[in-house]
Design an enzyme around this catalytic site. Structure first.
Site, PDB file in Angstrom:
ATOM      1  N   HIS A 140       5.927  11.028 -10.876  1.00  0.00           N
ATOM      2  CA  HIS A 140       6.030   9.727 -10.809  1.00  0.00           C
ATOM      3  C   HIS A 140       7.184   9.009 -11.710  1.00  0.00           C
ATOM      4  CE1 HIS A 140       4.930   5.752  -8.995  1.00  0.00           C
ATOM      5  NE2 HIS A 140       4.444   5.337 -10.330  1.00  0.00           N
TER       6      HIS A 140
ATOM      7  N   CYS B  48       1.563   3.716  -3.235  1.00  0.00           N
ATOM      8  CA  CYS B  48       0.668   4.568  -3.866  1.00  0.00           C
ATOM      9  C   CYS B  48       0.084   5.495  -2.560  1.00  0.00           C
ATOM     10  CB  CYS B  48      -0.551   3.781  -4.294  1.00  0.00           C
ATOM     11  SG  CYS B  48      -0.101   3.109  -5.990  1.00  0.00           S
ATOM     12  N   HIS B  49       0.084   5.414  -1.498  1.00  0.00           N
ATOM     13  CA  HIS B  49      -0.629   6.066  -0.541  1.00  0.00           C
ATOM     14  C   HIS B  49       0.390   6.812   0.465  1.00  0.00           C
ATOM     15  CE1 HIS B  49      -4.786   4.616  -1.387  1.00  0.00           C
ATOM     16  NE2 HIS B  49      -3.946   3.137  -1.569  1.00  0.00           N
TER      17      HIS B  49
ATOM     18  N   MET C  41      -6.797   1.601  -8.442  1.00  0.00           N
ATOM     19  CA  MET C  41      -6.554   0.499  -7.374  1.00  0.00           C
ATOM     20  C   MET C  41      -7.081  -0.894  -7.672  1.00  0.00           C
ATOM     21  SD  MET C  41      -7.453   0.502  -3.139  1.00  0.00           S
ATOM     22  CE  MET C  41      -7.380  -1.084  -2.043  1.00  0.00           C
TER      23      MET C  41
ATOM     24  N   CYS D  32       0.698  -1.097   0.094  1.00  0.00           N
ATOM     25  CA  CYS D  32      -0.089  -0.053  -0.078  1.00  0.00           C
ATOM     26  C   CYS D  32       1.038   1.127  -0.007  1.00  0.00           C
ATOM     27  CB  CYS D  32      -0.959   0.028   1.133  1.00  0.00           C
ATOM     28  SG  CYS D  32      -1.590  -1.387   1.626  1.00  0.00           S
TER      29      CYS D  32
ATOM     30  N   HIS E 140       0.668   6.997 -16.509  1.00  0.00           N
ATOM     31  CA  HIS E 140       1.564   6.050 -15.811  1.00  0.00           C
ATOM     32  C   HIS E 140       2.380   5.301 -16.826  1.00  0.00           C
ATOM     33  CE1 HIS E 140       3.556   2.429 -13.696  1.00  0.00           C
ATOM     34  NE2 HIS E 140       2.976   3.296 -12.657  1.00  0.00           N
TER      35      HIS E 140
END
Length: 559
Positions: free
Chosen positions: A336, A49-50, A100, A46, A378
């Site tokens: 990113h 991304c978070h 997600m 997790c 992405h």
């Protein structure tokens, strides 16, 4: 159909800032053992991304003020909004339409419940990591004077593939000529990227646990010659490549602590750490601005360092580390990954949660453009080709939209001058069967453009890749079901087809078939011209393969 699209992004959507809530007084109870287990799962699945502090970036903010159950009576658009354990379990199990992935085939019901309760707790802040900590972790396994002075094997090193075996914490080096596994080596957990030395001799890896290694391919068998830990969570490394500085230094960026580190390029001896904490492009302080992609410029003795949460792009001059000079370029938040345009002058990086791509002119040291795109670009490294109608383009897929965006890029060649008016615009969107793309790829010798969709909720889509004809981009892509073509038995877990990668000759495309931890995975190879299955590489050692990096193509930024 999975329930992913029914859960949707509204479940964690932003609420009006002026609205006040009465939160439940306490998060659900957890034992120390449960919390430790959940903390490890959060790191593995997790945090990328978070965020470690759960403030969000590519993924939503997961701090307790979002995740705890609202008390009855708080209305949002006419309904009572309750996150809390039950709703969070559904989101974790089935994913969201914002990109997600569903975890119902990765985590057990017990683990899903555990995570739903854990993200209602106050986030744990890991310890800092100093230069002393880094030096204490450094291991020089084989000194430079004990290494070979020439290549001691007969492997065609330029066609070797470095393949991440994610959950095994290993890297497989596969001979691209024979399709045989040459060596499997221990690395950090879930190697995010492999980078090559300027000579192509050394493979540098960085794991999500912060462990960086150098593998020397001149030995009879590949040998790890040094390692160092950069922090507790990392994603990127690259060497110095400018003439006179080839492999002199290595830079590594960490998610936690938010900083970048500079090391000796052949021994990994730590030299310098620089924090990235500071102001965002909006002028707000951020405590966790993570270092995302890093690339070495060929135009100047600089690295391009992309800082995720602040939206700042740093051009780090490595000619004088004692008096470090850095150019700071404002772009957009949540930077990113990305890659070079066809000219190798402009670095294209996705500001994915801002739905933009930033283009950095490494010649002038300035931002060339901010291009609006579809939802959550992405690109991986992206892909470059000459569009029959729009000239040179760079491509990115999207986690949150069912398209591939083609962006017109500048060229100094006179024959492309007529396309100048299109530069820094999305000139075409190629239709995909759904969102969830991670990587796109092509090759100068190919007429095909490949795209995956491993984060899509539909099994057939996630297990396939899609191939566009660059001579007629209006045609629907050809679907190749990689999972079926592998010949492996069907499993409960989705076997995600991920990251097309070309070989040295540009006539083969290698796809990772990423299964569950206990399922047999594979590398599936297609003939790029005919799109026919050519070879399946499978072995008990091939555990959860993800990223693959061909030595020549990685060295020379061929994509």
């Amino acid at each position: 159909m999975k329930l992913k699209t029914l859960v949707g992004t509204f479940a964690l959507a932003a609420l009006p800032a002026s609205m006040s809530f009465a939160w439940a007084d306490a998060a659900p109870e957890m034992t120390d053992a449960e919390r430790a287990q959940a903390k490890q799962i959060y790191f593995e699945r997790c945090a990328g991304c978070h965020g470690v502090l759960r403030k969000g970036a590519t993924g939503k903010n997961l701090e307790p003020h979002w995740t705890k159950t609202l008390q009855d009576g708080n209305k949002v658009e006419g309904g009572t909004l309750k996150l809390g354990t039950n709703r969070l379990e559904r989101i974790i199990a089935y994913g969201t339409d914002g990109g997600m992935v569903n975890y119902d085939d990765i985590l057990s019901e017990k683990e899903i419940n555990l995570m739903a309760r854990y993200i209602q707790q106050t986030p744990d802040a890991p310890p800092e990591f100093s230069l002393k900590d880094m030096r204490d972790s450094w291991k020089l396994i084989v000194p430079k004077d004990k290494r070979p002075t020439r290549q001691m094997n007969k492997i065609n090193l330029q066609n070797v593939f470095a393949v991440t075996l994610r959950d095994a914490g290993k890297l497989a080096l596969i001979d691209g000529d024979t399709h045989k596994i040459w060596k499997v080596l221990d690395t950090g957990y879930a190697v995010h990227i492999s980078r090559l030395s300027a000579s192509g001799r050394y493979v540098y890896t960085v794991g999500r646990d912060g462990l960086t290694t150098i593998i020397d391919m001149w030995f009879e068998e590949p040998t790890t010659v040094a390692s160092v830990r950069l922090g507790s969570d990392a994603r990127s490394v690259d060497v110095s490549k400018f003439k006179g500085y080839e492999d002199k230094y290595l830079i590594g960026g960490t998610y936690w602590p938010p900083q970048y580190s500079i090391m000796d390029g052949e021994t990994l001896e730590p030299i310098k750490i620089v924090s990235t904490r500071g102001q965002t492009v909006d002028g707000e302080y951020h405590p966790e601005p993570r270092v995302a992609s890093i690339v070495a410029s060929m135009t100047k003795p600089e690295w391009v360092v992309n800082v995720k949460e602040t939206g700042q792009i740093l051009l780090v001059d490595y000619t004088d580390l004692k008096n470090l000079k850095t150019t700071t370029i404002e772009s957009a938040k949540f930077l990113h990954d990305g890659g070079w345009d066809g000219s190798k002058r402009y670095f294209m990086v996705a500001a994915n949660a801002s739905n933009k791509v930033a283009a950095v002119d490494t010649k002038t040291g300035k931002l060339a453009a901010l291009v609006d795109t579809a939802k959550i670009p992405h690109p991986g490294r992206g892909a470059n080709f000459i569009h029959p109608q729009y000239g040179p383009v760079w491509a990115t897929g999207h986690l949150g939209d069912a398209v591939v965006s083609l962006i017109s890029t500048p060229s100094e060649e006179a024959k492309y001058a007529k396309y100048k008016g299109n530069n820094w615009k999305v000139v075409q969107e190629l239709k995909m069967p759904g969102a969830g793309n991670l990587f796109v790829k092509t090759h100068p010798k190919s007429t095909h453009f490949w795209a995956d969709a491993p984060m899509n909720p539909e099994r057939e889509v996630a297990e396939s890749v899609y191939v566009f004809d660059m001579g007629d981009l209006d045609k629907a892509p050809v679907q190749l079901n990689v999972a079926k073509d592998s010949g492996l038995p069907e499993t409960t877990a989705v076997r995600r087809a991920v990251q097309p990668e070309y070989n040295l000759a540009g006539d083969e495309v290698w796809i990772s078939l990423w299964g569950g931890k206990t399922d047999q995975s594979a590398i599936v190879i297609y003939d790029d011209k005919t799109l026919k299955l050519k070879k399946v590489i499978t072995d008990p050692a091939v555990v959860t393969p993800t990223g693959k990096f061909n030595v020549f193509n990685t060295m020379h930024d061929v994509y």
